[in-house]
Design an enzyme around this catalytic site. Structure first.
Site, PDB file in Angstrom:
ATOM      1  N   PRO A 171       0.811  -1.218   0.000  1.00 19.71           N
ATOM      2  CA  PRO A 171       0.000   0.000   0.000  1.00 19.71           C
ATOM      3  C   PRO A 171       0.847   1.273   0.000  1.00 19.71           C
ATOM      4  O   PRO A 171       1.021   1.944   1.027  1.00 19.71           O
ATOM      5  CB  PRO A 171      -0.826  -0.133   1.280  1.00 19.71           C
ATOM      6  CG  PRO A 171       0.013  -0.961   2.188  1.00 19.71           C
ATOM      7  CD  PRO A 171       0.730  -1.936   1.294  1.00 19.71           C
ATOM      8  N   GLY A 173       0.223   4.143  -1.160  1.00 20.91           N
ATOM      9  CA  GLY A 173      -0.533   5.325  -0.774  1.00 20.91           C
ATOM     10  C   GLY A 173      -0.555   5.542   0.723  1.00 20.91           C
ATOM     11  O   GLY A 173      -0.467   6.680   1.197  1.00 20.91           O
ATOM     12  N   ASP A 174      -0.676   4.466   1.486  1.00 17.97           N
ATOM     13  CA  ASP A 174      -0.641   4.584   2.941  1.00 17.97           C
ATOM     14  C   ASP A 174       0.731   5.036   3.428  1.00 17.97           C
ATOM     15  O   ASP A 174       0.848   5.857   4.347  1.00 17.97           O
ATOM     16  CB  ASP A 174      -0.982   3.243   3.590  1.00 17.97           C
ATOM     17  CG  ASP A 174      -2.475   2.976   3.626  1.00 17.97           C
ATOM     18  OD1 ASP A 174      -3.259   3.939   3.552  1.00 17.97           O
ATOM     19  OD2 ASP A 174      -2.870   1.796   3.726  1.00 17.97           O
ATOM     20  N   ALA A 175       1.781   4.479   2.827  1.00 17.57           N
ATOM     21  CA  ALA A 175       3.141   4.818   3.245  1.00 17.57           C
ATOM     22  C   ALA A 175       3.445   6.292   2.993  1.00 17.57           C
ATOM     23  O   ALA A 175       4.023   6.984   3.843  1.00 17.57           O
ATOM     24  CB  ALA A 175       4.150   3.933   2.518  1.00 17.57           C
ATOM     25  N   GLY A 178       1.565   8.395   5.399  1.00 16.71           N
ATOM     26  CA  GLY A 178       2.217   8.308   6.704  1.00 16.71           C
ATOM     27  C   GLY A 178       3.421   9.234   6.805  1.00 16.71           C
ATOM     28  O   GLY A 178       3.653   9.854   7.856  1.00 16.71           O
TER      29      GLY A 178
END
Length: 403
Positions: A171, A173-175, A178
């Protein structure tokens, strides 16, 4: 140079309450924990966070959770219940940052709107990390990393020209969200430290915008040149040669020769000095225009030789390249080993578990290795004890499903 000394980190003294679920928000808080912040991870009492049930899992133990939430203390609290909300508000004056990623308006419905939070703690930084932000027609939509990636334009750039756009098996996009979360926390903490009278802030962080932010040239090339950047497989549309190549013995490696000096050395490396005078390849724009021909020639040269021979020649001529690594290659590589790029986190279930090192490194400062992510409510007694709650009070709250 002096020997590194153990440090509490640049964010030492910063207290973060991480109410976020799954990955993006928690990842930002974890990065801050790596650099000394005291992060308390708040979950629902039933341990229903999706990351606890996401692969990889061994014997019912969530491995991703252990590394993604490293360095945190874990508590349980159902803030939807009146006593849970009351307990949260009583703790907030002791925190500098609150991270949440519920759908826009959810905290308001729980009686935890920004006005209430700031009345309780005027200097509180509230990071609201959602898929699409706190405003706009999509603000109430649910979102996950692949949605952010597809909507931001990121996924449109991956895949073969005549094939489907492709998602990565991670993922991204999450990283990226973050990273922006951690950056926002650090920026706001710096502002507050510089002014004792400064007020807190409400940070509206859209994961889709975070990923779009790193795609700098897309808007300007579209406006000024009328271009929509296409999928190009492993090639790039802005420099050449830059591609994935295959050796005679079947190893794939990535090579980039963006600068003029590097390209000239590549011509030397593959025994093609005539390419330096070839009008098709005289400049980078011309090489991009004629990349089919250039790549075909390079591929032919590489496919006729084993990787060890190619590697030796490219190293000799200082060409940026690398074999495509798996985690097995990373663990065995002498550079990663020398830098201790994989560290071991103390862990109650496995003794220790491996995880990526703390990034970035600061000269003269050595950070202690964080412990793996907490079990559900592992630190309830410790954290709530700091707020004066004793065993009998915690037992009563537990019986009511508040913690």
């Amino acid at each position: 140079m002096t020997s590194p000394t153990t440090s509490r980190g640049a964010l030492s003294g910063v207290r973060i309450l991480d109410m976020a679920t799954v990955l993006a928000g928690p990842a930002g808080a974890t990065l801050c924990a790596d650099h000394g912040a005291d992060v308390v991870k708040l979950e629902l009492p039933d341990g229903s966070d999706a990351l606890r049930h996401m692969q990889p899992v061994k014997e019912g133990i969530p491995l991703w959770w252990k590394v993604a939430n490293r360095g945190k203390r874990g508590i349980t609290l159902d803030v939807r219940k009146p006593k849970g909300r009351e307990l949260l508000l009583s703790m907030l004056p002791s925190f500098d940052v609150l991270v949440e990623n519920f759908r826009t308006g959810t905290m308001d419905r729980w009686g935890l709107d920004i006005g209430t939070l700031h009345r309780i703690n005027p200097r509180l930084v509230v990071i609201r990390l959602t898929g699409f932000g706190q405003s706009g027609p999509y603000s109430g939509r649910p979102g996950f990393a692949r949605i952010f990636e597809a909507m931001s334009g990121f996924t449109s750039l991956t895949g073969e020209p005549d094939g489907s756009p492709l998602h990565c098996n991670f993922p991204v996009g999450d990283a990226v969200a973050g990273l922006f979360c951690a950056f926002a926390i650090a920026a706001e903490v710096a502002r507050l430290r510089g002014d004792p009278q400064a007020k807190g802030a409400e940070v509206d962080l859209s994961a889709t915008e975070a990923l779009f932010r790193v795609l700098d040239p897309l808007p300007v090339e579209h406006e000024q040149l009328g271009q929509v950047r296409p999928r190009t497989g492993n090639r790039t549309s802005y420099t050449a040669p830059s591609n994935m190549y295959r050796s005679a013995d079947g190893l794939y490696f990535s090579l980039v020769a963006s600068s003029e000096g590097t390209y000239l050395r590549l011509c030397e490396a593959v025994g093609k000095p005539q390419w330096t005078k070839d009008p098709r390849f005289a400049t980078n724009p011309l090489r991009v225009k004629n990349m089919d021909v250039l790549d075909a020639e390079l591929s032919s040269w590489f496919q006729a030789r084993p990787f060890h021979e190619i590697s030796a020649r490219l190293v000799e001529c200082e060409i940026p390249f690398t074999k495509v690594y798996t985690i097995e290659d990373i663990k065995a590589d002498p550079h990663f080993i020398a830098r201790e790029s994989i560290i071991r986190l103390p862990d109650p279930d496995f003794g220790s578990v491996p995880a990526p090192c703390i990034v970035p490194r600061v000269s003269g400062r050595e950070m202690p290795k964080p412990r793996s992510g907490p079990a559900v409510g592992e630190h309830n007694s410790e954290v709530y004890g700091e707020f004066g709650l004793g065993t009998s009070e915690l037992s009563a709250l537990r019986a009511e499903g508040v913690i």
